[in-house]
Each structure stands twice: as structure tokens, then as C-alpha cells.
Design an enzyme around this catalytic site. Structure first.
Site, PDB file in Angstrom:
ATOM      1  N   LYS A  12       0.868  -1.191   0.000  1.00  0.00           N
ATOM      2  CA  LYS A  12       0.000   0.000   0.000  1.00  0.00           C
ATOM      3  C   LYS A  12       0.897   1.231   0.000  1.00  0.00           C
ATOM      4  O   LYS A  12       1.818   1.342   0.812  1.00  0.00           O
ATOM      5  CB  LYS A  12      -0.898  -0.003   1.236  1.00  0.00           C
ATOM      6  CG  LYS A  12      -2.089   0.913   1.110  1.00  0.00           C
ATOM      7  CD  LYS A  12      -3.095   0.431   0.064  1.00  0.00           C
ATOM      8  CE  LYS A  12      -4.337  -0.173   0.680  1.00  0.00           C
ATOM      9  NZ  LYS A  12      -5.170  -0.821  -0.356  1.00  0.00           N
ATOM     10  N   THR A  57      -2.946  -5.736   0.481  1.00  0.00           N
ATOM     11  CA  THR A  57      -2.457  -4.370   0.697  1.00  0.00           C
ATOM     12  C   THR A  57      -3.340  -3.670   1.736  1.00  0.00           C
ATOM     13  O   THR A  57      -2.871  -2.836   2.500  1.00  0.00           O
ATOM     14  CB  THR A  57      -2.421  -3.555  -0.627  1.00  0.00           C
ATOM     15  OG1 THR A  57      -3.744  -3.289  -1.072  1.00  0.00           O
ATOM     16  CG2 THR A  57      -1.629  -4.275  -1.701  1.00  0.00           C
ATOM     17  N   ASP A  58      -4.590  -4.041   1.788  1.00  0.00           N
ATOM     18  CA  ASP A  58      -5.488  -3.468   2.798  1.00  0.00           C
ATOM     19  C   ASP A  58      -5.042  -3.854   4.213  1.00  0.00           C
ATOM     20  O   ASP A  58      -5.103  -3.042   5.142  1.00  0.00           O
ATOM     21  CB  ASP A  58      -6.926  -3.932   2.527  1.00  0.00           C
ATOM     22  CG  ASP A  58      -7.939  -3.131   3.325  1.00  0.00           C
ATOM     23  OD1 ASP A  58      -8.045  -1.919   3.080  1.00  0.00           O
ATOM     24  OD2 ASP A  58      -8.583  -3.703   4.227  1.00  0.00           O
ATOM     25  N   PHE A 161      30.188  31.966  -9.571  1.00  0.00           N
ATOM     26  CA  PHE A 161      30.322  30.910 -10.581  1.00  0.00           C
ATOM     27  C   PHE A 161      31.092  31.479 -11.756  1.00  0.00           C
ATOM     28  O   PHE A 161      30.603  32.347 -12.486  1.00  0.00           O
ATOM     29  CB  PHE A 161      28.959  30.366 -11.026  1.00  0.00           C
ATOM     30  CG  PHE A 161      29.087  29.139 -11.894  1.00  0.00           C
ATOM     31  CD1 PHE A 161      29.651  27.964 -11.390  1.00  0.00           C
ATOM     32  CD2 PHE A 161      28.682  29.147 -13.219  1.00  0.00           C
ATOM     33  CE1 PHE A 161      29.788  26.831 -12.172  1.00  0.00           C
ATOM     34  CE2 PHE A 161      28.813  28.018 -14.024  1.00  0.00           C
ATOM     35  CZ  PHE A 161      29.364  26.862 -13.499  1.00  0.00           C
ATOM     36  N   ARG A 178      26.444  36.164  -6.552  1.00  0.00           N
ATOM     37  CA  ARG A 178      25.099  35.811  -7.027  1.00  0.00           C
ATOM     38  C   ARG A 178      24.294  35.265  -5.862  1.00  0.00           C
ATOM     39  O   ARG A 178      24.837  34.956  -4.800  1.00  0.00           O
ATOM     40  CB  ARG A 178      25.186  34.773  -8.147  1.00  0.00           C
ATOM     41  CG  ARG A 178      25.752  33.433  -7.690  1.00  0.00           C
ATOM     42  CD  ARG A 178      25.680  32.342  -8.753  1.00  0.00           C
ATOM     43  NE  ARG A 178      26.187  31.084  -8.208  1.00  0.00           N
ATOM     44  CZ  ARG A 178      26.150  29.923  -8.849  1.00  0.00           C
ATOM     45  NH1 ARG A 178      25.654  29.844 -10.069  1.00  0.00           N
ATOM     46  NH2 ARG A 178      26.612  28.836  -8.262  1.00  0.00           N
ATOM     47  N   GLN A 227      28.088  22.587  -7.009  1.00  0.00           N
ATOM     48  CA  GLN A 227      28.730  21.281  -6.840  1.00  0.00           C
ATOM     49  C   GLN A 227      29.626  21.278  -5.605  1.00  0.00           C
ATOM     50  O   GLN A 227      29.645  20.311  -4.831  1.00  0.00           O
ATOM     51  CB  GLN A 227      29.578  20.946  -8.084  1.00  0.00           C
ATOM     52  CG  GLN A 227      28.779  20.568  -9.318  1.00  0.00           C
ATOM     53  CD  GLN A 227      28.423  21.745 -10.209  1.00  0.00           C
ATOM     54  OE1 GLN A 227      28.254  22.875  -9.747  1.00  0.00           O
ATOM     55  NE2 GLN A 227      28.288  21.491 -11.498  1.00  0.00           N
ATOM     56  N   ASN A 253      19.456  23.916  -8.821  1.00  0.00           N
ATOM     57  CA  ASN A 253      19.979  25.277  -8.735  1.00  0.00           C
ATOM     58  C   ASN A 253      18.818  26.207  -9.086  1.00  0.00           C
ATOM     59  O   ASN A 253      18.453  26.343 -10.253  1.00  0.00           O
ATOM     60  CB  ASN A 253      21.155  25.442  -9.717  1.00  0.00           C
ATOM     61  CG  ASN A 253      21.902  26.742  -9.500  1.00  0.00           C
ATOM     62  OD1 ASN A 253      21.452  27.600  -8.748  1.00  0.00           O
ATOM     63  ND2 ASN A 253      23.040  26.893 -10.164  1.00  0.00           N
ATOM     64  N   HIS A 255      17.668  29.160 -10.015  1.00  0.00           N
ATOM     65  CA  HIS A 255      18.336  30.346 -10.563  1.00  0.00           C
ATOM     66  C   HIS A 255      17.596  31.638 -10.232  1.00  0.00           C
ATOM     67  O   HIS A 255      16.375  31.703 -10.339  1.00  0.00           O
ATOM     68  CB  HIS A 255      18.436  30.229 -12.085  1.00  0.00           C
ATOM     69  CG  HIS A 255      19.156  29.005 -12.554  1.00  0.00           C
ATOM     70  ND1 HIS A 255      20.470  28.735 -12.230  1.00  0.00           N
ATOM     71  CD2 HIS A 255      18.756  27.966 -13.325  1.00  0.00           C
ATOM     72  CE1 HIS A 255      20.843  27.597 -12.793  1.00  0.00           C
ATOM     73  NE2 HIS A 255      19.813  27.101 -13.457  1.00  0.00           N
TER      74      HIS A 255
HETATM   75  O1  LIG Z   1      26.881  26.293  -9.422  1.00  0.00           O
HETATM   76  C1  LIG Z   1      26.697  26.138 -10.631  1.00  0.00           C
HETATM   77  N1  LIG Z   1      27.126  25.004 -11.244  1.00  0.00           N
HETATM   78  C2  LIG Z   1      26.979  24.790 -12.580  1.00  0.00           C
HETATM   79  O2  LIG Z   1      27.386  23.722 -13.107  1.00  0.00           O
HETATM   80  C3  LIG Z   1      26.317  25.783 -13.316  1.00  0.00           C
HETATM   81  N2  LIG Z   1      25.977  25.886 -14.629  1.00  0.00           N
HETATM   82  C4  LIG Z   1      25.335  27.073 -14.777  1.00  0.00           C
HETATM   83  O3  LIG Z   1      24.851  27.497 -15.861  1.00  0.00           O
HETATM   84  N3  LIG Z   1      25.266  27.729 -13.598  1.00  0.00           N
HETATM   85  C5  LIG Z   1      25.871  26.951 -12.664  1.00  0.00           C
HETATM   86  N4  LIG Z   1      26.071  27.102 -11.333  1.00  0.00           N
END
Ligand SMILES: O=c1[nH]c(=O)c2[nH]c(=O)[nH]c2[nH]1
Length: 322
Positions: A12, A57-58, A161, A178, A227, A253, A255
Site C-alpha cells: 500500500k 495491501t489493505d 560561478f 550571485r 557542486q 539550482n 536560478h
Molecule cells: O553552481 C553552478 N554550477 C553549474 O554547473 C552551473 N551551470 C550554470 O549554468 N550555472 C551553474 N552554477
């Protein structure tokens, strides 16, 4: 040509359970969505509809509610209890029990709330964040994963970045400042030594501690890439707790693009952003102990190689990073 039944499981999904602890006037809410799936010898039902060995499952759903009458404890210990119960049936050789817990906070009863206050029995649901737990059982015994989903965080500076390759399709400007925003989701795997001794309090405390480490690392690391932040968050957890074998994180990410205010004769020194919802970068990583340090069963890489340990079978039940 011969056709045979391959891997299968059944149960379930998303049993919604809300438990109120009301032993005192200060109630506590545990709000869970639980999925129970059994594995074993279920050839007969698939091949001929013979349900002799099929725990309905019940029944699985009812077992969740009946067990909750004694209290839930932590999501991990509740799932372990379900696993032990169903594994008593000889035809059941394993399974997968998943919990997602929604957070409820006490409504502030006082306009100026202090720590430890809040209404005794009125609550407000937190954001999208959920605590998660997974018990996977097979012939090797139970494996316990704990995790979280969609913990939304943002830092308004302390993120860069730059230095990425540029080709004829690259338009992204390099930036030294950023917004970095993500919804942290992930799983970590407890070593057997922790599973053998931990009770509900230890699971709850550990969950809170890992969450804090993830957030503090996000906040404190000056980020050169998401990353780097993801890896640092996972690394900090493994450094703090030797009985966590591995952690997997998945971080979109989210943005925030600086809006061009030039057409309006205005500058924009990092103040006005467009929060895009898609597409989004998706950064995922497992952070592991090298094979030499990994003490869990199934570590296949040669000792001392610095290579990651072989993939633990529990990860194939997740179907990705989260
Ligand atoms: O921290 C980031 N990693 C990326 O691999 C990546 N690629 C991207 O366009 N912006 C970012 N920012």
C-alpha cells in the site's frame, strides 16, 4: 521463447497517518505518509491468481494504523517494527518501507513567543520540507536510510560561478556575487552498528543534527559552484558521524537572474532578480567513504585504493538520488 516473472513487490502506497500524543494537555502531532511494499515468493498470484500467500495491501494499511495505537516513536523505528512484523510470514523474504513526515509547528499563543512556548494543541504546517526514512530488508537484514526533501534555502551573497569553459553557445556571464538557492533533498545510510543500538530518540536527534550540519555548511561555505557546496555539505556530515556510511544529495539550482534595468536608465547592483522556476540546474552527488574506510558489507573496491566503496544494494530501491 520462455517468459518469466522478474523482480516484483507490492503493498500500500502513501498511507496517511496522523497520530496525536495526548498523554498531557500539551499534544504532539506526528503526520506521516507511509508506503509498505513486500517482496518474496509471489509467483502464484502473478501466474495463476492464487492469493494463498498474499498479505492484502489493505491488511498492510490496517497494520500501519494498528501499530500507531502504541505510538509511532521515530519514523525509522516505526518502519523497522513494520518490517519485523511482515517478515515473520515465511513467504515474505524482504521489503521496502518508506515514510515521509510533514512538520507541524505550534501556533504562537503569545504575540512575543519565547523558546519552548506555543499553543498546546493548535499547529501550523511547515513549508514543503519533509523528513524521510526508508527501511529496506532482504536476506542480509534491514538497512536504514534517513533523509529529507525540499529543504528550501537561499543565500543572498557568498556565491560565485566563474572559470567555466566558453564556446559559441555560452552566454552565461561569469559572476563573483550571485544568489545561491536550492531545495536540499537527500538520503544518508546508517551503519549497522547504529541500527543495532539506536532507539527513537537517537534517530530523532541524529536527524536534527544532520539537518543542522547541512544548513550550516550551506550558509558558511563561500561557494564557487553548487557542486562544491553539495560535496562540502555531504562531507561535513560524514566527518561528524562515523556511523553514517554514505550520503546522497540532490539539489536543484534555483536560478535567480539579475534583471537588466538598463532600458529604464537604472543600474542593478545585485538587488533586483527574476526567480526562474524552470529550467533549473540539477546537481547530485553521493559522498562516500573510500573503500579502505568502508566497514559495511559489500565493499568491493580494493582496500587502500582511495576508490569509493561498491554501491550498496539499498540505492537501487531509491531509483535515483532521492
Ligand atoms: O553552481 C553552478 N554550477 C553549474 O554547473 C552551473 N551551470 C550554470 O549554468 N550555472 C551553474 N552554477
Amino acid at each position: 521463447m520462455s517468459i518469466v516473472l522478474g523482480p516484483n513487490q507490492y503493498g500500500k502506497a502513501e498511507v496517511r497517518l496522523v497520530r496525536v500524543d495526548r498523554d498531557t494537555a500539551r499534544h504532539r502531532i506526528t503526520d506521516l505518509s507511509i508506503t509498505s511494499q513486500l517482496r518474496g515468493d509471489f509467483r502464484a498470484t502473478h501466474e495463476s491468481g492464487d492469493n494463498t500467500g498474499v498479505v492484502a495491501t489493505d491488511t498492510q494499511k490496517n497494520t500501519v494504523y494498528a501499530f500507531a495505537r502504541d505510538g509511532v516513536g521515530s519514523p525509522e523505528t516505526f518502519l523497522l517494527r513494520l518490517a519485523r512484523h511482515f517478515l515473520q510470514e515465511p513467504q515474505i523474504s524482504g521489503g521496502r518501507w518508506l515514510a515521509e513526515q510533514y512538520g507541524w509547528e505550534r501556533i504562537a499563543a503569545d504575540p512575543q513567543p519565547g523558546p519552548g512556548v506555543g499553543h498546546d494543541h493548535a499547529f501550523v504546517r511547515g513549508g514543503a520540507e519533509r523528513r524521510t526514512a526508508l527501511v529496506h530488508a532482504d536476506s542480509a537484514g534491514p538497512t536504514v536510510l534517513a533523509g529529507l526533501r525540499d529543504v528550501t534555502v537561499l543565500k543572498s551573497t557568498g556565491s560565485e560561478f566563474a572559470g567555466f569553459p566558453r564556446d559559441r553557445y555560452t552566454t552565461l556571464p561569469e559572476t563573483e556575487d550571485r544568489i545561491l538557492a536550492t531545495d536540499v533533498s537527500g538520503w544518508w545510510r546508517y551503519e549497522q552498528s547504529f541500527v543495532d543500538t539506536a532507539g527513537p530518540e537517537e534517530y530523532d536527534e541524529r536527524f536534527a543534527a544532520v539537518r543542522s550540519i547541512l544548513l550550516a555548511t550551506f550558509a558558511e561555505l563561500h561557494s564557487l559552484a553548487l557542486q562544491q557546496t553539495v560535496y562540502a555539505m555531504g562531507r561535513a556530515v560524514l566527518e561528524a558521524y562515523p556511523d553514517i556510511a554514505e550520503i546522497r544529495l540532490s539539489c536543484p539550482n534555483n536560478h535567480h537572474f539579475l534583471v537588466d534595468l538598463d532600458p529604464f536608465g537604472l543600474d542593478n547592483p545585485g538587488e533586483v532578480f527574476f526567480a526562474a522556476d524552470r529550467p533549473y540546474g540539477l546537481i547530485e552527488a553521493a559522498v562516500q567513504r573510500s573503500a579502505a574506510d568502508d566497514t559495511s558489507a559489500g565493499s568491493g573496491a580494493p582496500a587502500g585504493s582511495g576508490a569509493p566503496a561498491a554501491e550498496h544494494p539499498v540505492w537501487s530501491t531509491i531509483g535515483g538520488f532521492v
